[in-house]
Scaffold this active site. Structure first.
Site, short mmCIF file in Angstrom:
data_model
loop_
_atom_site.label_atom_id
_atom_site.label_comp_id
_atom_site.label_asym_id
_atom_site.label_seq_id
_atom_site.Cartn_x
_atom_site.Cartn_y
_atom_site.Cartn_z
N ARG A 162 18.66 -34.26 69.57
CA ARG A 162 18.16 -32.88 69.51
C ARG A 162 17.71 -32.39 70.89
O ARG A 162 17.94 -31.25 71.24
CB ARG A 162 17.04 -32.74 68.51
N ASP A 200 8.08 -35.12 66.25
CA ASP A 200 8.20 -36.57 66.14
C ASP A 200 7.13 -37.18 65.25
O ASP A 200 7.25 -38.32 64.81
CB ASP A 200 8.04 -37.21 67.54
#
Ligand code: GLC
Length: 694
Positions: free
Chosen positions: A252, A385
């Site tokens: 990403r 995350d």
């Protein structure tokens, strides 16, 4: 670098020549006193003893015993594993031959041994050889090597001498020829430096703004753009403090980084887009890590234990492949290369298909991984995350990305007259819309998601983390939020999580009420994903405010988080005032405003997009470009110089009555356009574009 000391003016220009793999330190020393001076000038560099720098730090029983240095005329040469490594290469360079050379002057003394160079009871502040003017001509055999070269310089009053130190990894003959090529140091360094500057200007001149804000101009024209090229090339993998051990590109991150240079170098961007599409697994997901020596077709995936062991990435993330949609779209819209959608590209683990089919497969991956309420599951993580939502938990951020992805695919499907797929989108997209509207909107905000047991994350009622930034900005960017929702959500962001240094990623930070899977609890309040001012989302909120037409707010957010605006607050920000960092400590930290982890951050591309597409309002689509600035109302006039599909636009925006957005008229070469849109067919090679906003 400039220094004046005791009647000596010295200048050092450090650069890597364009397209080359060595570094030059171009030194000029001038005698500004009125007497003759005799100087010794020394250059010093440290070599690692091993190419693997982790080994170099921790495996000293090995690494201290594998290198030695030699001196040859004007060069210290360092060899690693000399006996066995003959002819071997590491990263394409001859690993056993590093060099530190002097060009344009005679070496008077040298040293290849670090301990000898520094000297007993001395330090970097007073190396023994520098103090005495004689480096002692010692070389290392085991222990730590270095490159140190000194030269004697005699200077008459007012006289200047110039020479260069050169650092690199080169085989002998190549090294000697390289140093020889600097015999005329002045001419060579001047030419190389000019070439470097010219090449950067060429890149950056594709898009230049001249607005009333010096901070905006300097970031968009130069520094943010430079940082975008850096993250484009390195992603997060070139720094000891940022995944230095990572042996590849994060999916990403890299797909997002590409967006930052599309308006400057679309054809450079598409190379990497191809690479990242080829790292898409044939189930539609992105490979969480794309190793540097990745070859499409036979890569492992998170489904293979061997691959997981090698990369340390055990699972798919929910968002990776969804970043392809804005990136591919922005490339096609900027370049006009609509054929790209039909280009055939392999998959990471076998098979190949067109870009169009790659994108459809990304949709399939999300459709095959739905959570409790039929929205995309959170899986191992979404953009954040620290959000572990699992197979049944759901992320509204990913749901908005998914909705947006469908809008983009709808445009491509319409162009291709793919009625079957359009019918499919007509069925699934409204369901997603309804779920987001019915389950995720709470009064004045969108929630962050659901846990696996259905508990809401980011509810207004929560004692902590009751407001999250990304769902609000992405509700607007995705086009899902109604006007009323956009106004309310953006206002809530400003009221609840804005600060003088940018907007917090969420607030209040988790301390007592974190849910299971909220990994950000590991961080102190106001830090990183736990209520810190994460820098990357600043670009999205700038874009969202711009799309909503709130130019003043968009610019307020730009200024709060802009490195350039922190020039005179260095004692607070700490980080360089020209590069973005990963995050800034939020108001809950005693060091609010202190920024960290410079250079390698997705912020470069998001803020660039927020400013170019949002504030400047450059919104190309497949057939042309819309000009829709969202600016602070006190910008009465500004100009943009933009290259677009091989043509040039000189854009003048006039805003005498202080609007924040909207337009009165748009002319191209004197001809009035319909709305604020320029069809490509209206463009000549050179174009005078005038947008009247008010
Ligand atoms: C770091 C990671 C990036 C992630 C972000 C938010 O910047 O590199 O992948 O999206 O943190 O957690």
């Amino acid at each position: 670098m400039l220094a004046d000391y005791s009647g000596i003016h010295s200048e050092v220009l450090y650069y890597v020549p364009y397209g080359k793999t060595h570094e030059v330190w171009n030194v000029k020393v001038t005698n500004t006193s009125d007497v003759k001076r005799s100087l010794t000038v020394s250059g010093y560099c440290e070599f690692t003893n091993e190419n693997n720098y982790e080994q170099d730090q921790v495996n000293l029983q090995y690494t201290l015993f594998i290198t030695r240095t030699y001196f040859d005329k004007n060069r210290i040469k360092q060899c690693i594993n000399e006996n066995v490594n003959k002819g071997a290469t590491i990263n394409g360079a001859d690993a056993k031959l590093r060099m530190f050379a002097l060009a344009g002057a005679e070496v008077s003394s040298y040293c290849g041994d670090k301990e000898e160079f520094v000297g007993r009871y001395h330090s970097y502040a007073n190396p023994v050889g520098v103090e005495s003017g004689d480096l002692g001509n010692k070389l290392n055999y085991n222990l730590n090597s270095c490159g140190a070269l000194a030269t004697k310089v005699e200077l008459a009053p007012g006289e200047t001498k110039e020479f260069a130190f050169i650092v690199g990894m080169k085989p002998d003959a190549e090294a000697a020829a390289l140093v020889d090529s600097y015999a005329d140091v002045t001419a060579k360094c001047k030419a190389e430096y000019e070439e470097l500057v010219a090449n950067w200007h060429k890149k950056l001149n594709h898009f230049q703004v001249n607005t009333p804000s010096a901070e905006f101009n300097s970031m968009i024209n130069t520094w943010n753009a430079y940082q975008c090229f850096m993250t484009f090339i390195w992603s997060r993998a070139a720094s000891l403090t940022y995944c230095g051990q990572r042996n590849g590109y994060g999916y990403r991150d890299t797909v997002q980084d590409i967006q930052g240079i599309i308006h400057l170098e679309p054809e450079m961007a598409v190379e990497k887009i191809r690479f990242m599409l080829s790292a898409q697994v044939n189930n539609g997901a992105g490979l969480p890590l794309v190793v540097f020596d990745f070859v499409p077709g036979n890569s492992g995936t998170p489904d293979d234990p061997e691959w997981v062991k090698m990369t340390g990435h055990p699972a798919y993330r929910a968002d990776d492949a969804l970043w392809l949609f804005p990136t591919v779209y922005k490339y096609i819209a900027e370049s006009g290369n609509t054929d790209f959608i039909d280009e055939v590209i392999p998959y990471a683990n076998g098979g190949e298909n067109t870009v169009y089919e790659h994108l459809k497969l990304a949709i399939d991956f999300s459709m095959n991984h739905l959570g409790l309420h039929n929205m995309p599951a959170g899986l191992h993580a979404d953009w954040n995350d620290c959000l572990r939502l699992g197979k049944k938990g759901e992320s509204t951020f990913v749901a908005f990305q998914f909705y947006y992805a469908m809008n983009i695919l709808r445009e491509f499907a319409t162009k291709k007259n793919d009625t079957e797929y359009l019918a499919y989108l007509d069925k699934v997209q409204p369901e997603l819309y309804d779920n987001l509207q019915n389950l995720c909107w709470e009064d004045d905000r969108f929630i962050r998601g659901f846990m696996e047991n259905g508990t809401v994350i980011g509810s207004k009622k929560d004692p902590e983390a009751s407001m999250w930034l990304n769902p609000q900005s992405w509700a607007v960017i995705s086009g899902l939020a109604t006007k009323e929702q956009a106004e309310k959500a953006l206002e809530s962001v400003h009221r609840e999580i804005n600060s003088p240094y940018g907007v917090c990623v969420m607030g209040p930070s988790y301390v007592e009420h974190a849910f299971d899977g909220a990994l950000m609890l590991l961080f102190n309040p106001g830090t990183k994903e736990n209520g810190g001012i994460f820098s990357q989302p600043q670009g999205w909120i700038i874009l969202a405010e711009s799309l909503a037409g709130h130019g003043n707010r968009a610019f307020e957010y730009f200024m709060e988080s802009s490195p350039a605006a922190m020039n005179d607050k260095a004692e607070i920000r700490k980080l360089e005032p020209y590069c973005h960092g990963q995050f800034t400590e939020g108001p809950e930290s005693p060091f609010a405003g202190r920024s960290h982890v410079h250079w390698l951050t997705g912020t470069a591309s998001t803020v660039m997009v927020g400013c170019v597409e949002g504030i400047c309002g450059m919104r190309p689509d497949v057939n042309g470009i819309k000009i829709a600035p969202s600016i602070p109302s006190d910008w009465k006039e500004f100009t943009i110089s933009k290259d677009f599909r091989g043509k040039h636009l000189s854009i003048k925006v006039e805003n005498p009555n202080g609007a924040e957005s909207g337009y009165v008229s748009l002319t191209v070469n004197g001809k009035l356009m319909e709305g604020n849109y320029i069809p490509e067919t209206e463009l000549a090679d050179e174009n005078d574009v005038v947008l009247k906003m008010s």
